[in-house]
Design an enzyme around this catalytic site. Sequence first.
Site, PDB file in Angstrom:
ATOM      1  N   ASP A  36       0.823  -1.226   0.000  1.00 26.64           N
ATOM      2  CA  ASP A  36       0.000   0.000   0.000  1.00 26.64           C
ATOM      3  C   ASP A  36       0.850   1.265   0.000  1.00 26.64           C
ATOM      4  O   ASP A  36       0.636   2.169  -0.806  1.00 26.64           O
ATOM      5  CB  ASP A  36      -0.916   0.043   1.232  1.00 26.64           C
ATOM      6  CG  ASP A  36      -2.035  -0.982   1.160  1.00 26.64           C
ATOM      7  OD1 ASP A  36      -2.262  -1.537   0.065  1.00 26.64           O
ATOM      8  OD2 ASP A  36      -2.674  -1.230   2.200  1.00 26.64           O
TER       9      ASP A  36
ATOM     10  N   ARG B 147       0.413   5.150  17.167  1.00 29.13           N
ATOM     11  CA  ARG B 147      -0.023   6.111  16.150  1.00 29.13           C
ATOM     12  C   ARG B 147       0.307   7.562  16.485  1.00 29.13           C
ATOM     13  O   ARG B 147       0.819   8.288  15.636  1.00 29.13           O
ATOM     14  CB  ARG B 147      -1.517   5.945  15.828  1.00 29.13           C
ATOM     15  CG  ARG B 147      -1.894   4.573  15.263  1.00 29.13           C
ATOM     16  CD  ARG B 147      -0.922   4.088  14.251  1.00 29.13           C
ATOM     17  NE  ARG B 147      -1.347   2.895  13.527  1.00 29.13           N
ATOM     18  CZ  ARG B 147      -0.565   2.176  12.755  1.00 29.13           C
ATOM     19  NH1 ARG B 147       0.707   2.509  12.618  1.00 29.13           N
ATOM     20  NH2 ARG B 147      -1.011   1.124  12.120  1.00 29.13           N
TER      21      ARG B 147
END
Length: 413
Positions: A14, A94
Site C-alpha cells: 500500500d 499512532r
Amino acid sequence: MSQKIVLAYSGGLDTSVAIHWMREKYGVDIVTLTLDVGQADDLAQIATKSKDVGAVSHHTLDVKREFVEDYVFPSIKANGLYEWKYPVSTALARPLIARKLVDLAHKEGAVGVAHGCTGKGNDQVRFEVAVKSYDPALKIIAPAREWNLSREEEIQYAEEHGIPVPVDLGNPYSVDQNLWGRSIECGALENPETEPPPEVYEWTSPPEKTPDKPEYVKIEFDNGVPVALNGKRAGPVEIIRDLNFIGGKHGVGRIDHIEDRLVGIKSREVYECPAATILIEAHRELEKTVLTRHELSFKHYVDKEWAQLVYTGLWNDPLREALDAFIEKTQERVVGQVRLKIFKGTVQVVGRNSPLSLYESNLATYTSASTFDQSWSNGFIEIWAMPTVLANAQKRLAQSKFLSRPQEKAQTA
Ligand code: ARG
C-alpha cells in the site's frame, strides 16, 4: 521545485504504491519515514525499497525507547485495555508516528504528510487527529482512502509501474506489530465463528505444544512501571522483549475478540500480546495490594476512560493529561514485586509483596495472632444495614397496603 509530502512508510504494498500514486496524481516529491517501534522488519531493505520506488529521500528512526517510556508505560499505569481485552498496542504507536511525521515535515519544509490507512479503520482517525492537533496547517493525504483501487487493481498498478509486489501476496492477513503487540486481521478471521487458523500466530506457541513445566517470573515495579525481571534490573525495552519471549514460549497473550471500531463497525480482532498480558495482570494485582478500595474503585473508571480515549485517537485531548495526573498520583505507591506462574497459555499471579502494602496479616488472620476485635462488627453491621433495612421495611408496607384494597386485589388475581 516540487512540493514535498512526508509519508509514513511501512515498506508494504500500500505505502509503496502510495509513493508512486502521489507523485503522479499531485506532482509532489515524497520523503518517506519509517519508525522502529520494535516491529522487527528489515529496516535497511525498507530504506532501499523506498528509494527504488521513487522517494526523494528516506529516514529511519529508532524510537523503541521513547515508545515504551512515553506511551507503553503510561498504558501499564492505566491497565490500558480497550473493552477490557485489547492492550491498545497499535493505537499507542499512532500518535508517536504522527509526532515524528510532523517534525520531519517541518524540518523538510514539506506542505503535508501522508499515511497508508484505508477509510474503514481506526488508524486513519488516530493519525489525522494527532497530526491536526500538532499542526492544523499541514495537508493530509490518505491515498488508500482516495484511490478506490481493489486489491487486484492495486497489484496491477504495482506491476505496471515496476513496484515490487511482495512474494507473500497469497497471505490474506493484515498485520501490524510493535513491542507491545501484534495485530492480525482479515482472511479467515473475518468469520467470527471459526477458530483462528494456526498460521496467524507468530509470537506465541499453541498452548498444546508449550513446555510441560510451568515457568515462574518475578517482576519488580517502581512508580507503577517494571524495573527488574527475575531480580535483574533491566531497561524498559529489554523487559518487554524478554516477557514477549517468555510469554510467547508458553502460549500466553493470544486474544480473540469482537471489537467496536471507532467508525461503527464491529470487527473480529486477533492479537498476540504476551508482555502486555503479563505486565497488566501483575500491575493490577500490585495495585490491589497498595491502593485503598476507594482508589481502586475510582481508578477502574479512569482506566476504562483512558483506554477508550487512546483507542479512539484522542491521545492529544487534554482529558488524557488530566487522567494521567490522577493516575500518576496513585502510582507513587505502586512499588513492589509480583511473582507469576506461566503455564500452557495461562498467567497467574501467585505472590506479591510491597514495602507499601496495605495487607495486614494480623487483621486478616484467623489464628490467635488476630488483632481484629470481632465485637466491633456488631455496631458496624447495624449502621451499614440501616438504609437497606429501612428500604425493605417500606417496600413491605407498600405491598401490604396494596393487597388490602379488595378491587385491586380482584384485578390482579
Ligand atoms: N484493531 C486494532 C486497532 O484498531 C488493530 C489494527 C491494526 N491494523 C492491522 N492491519 N492489523 O488498534
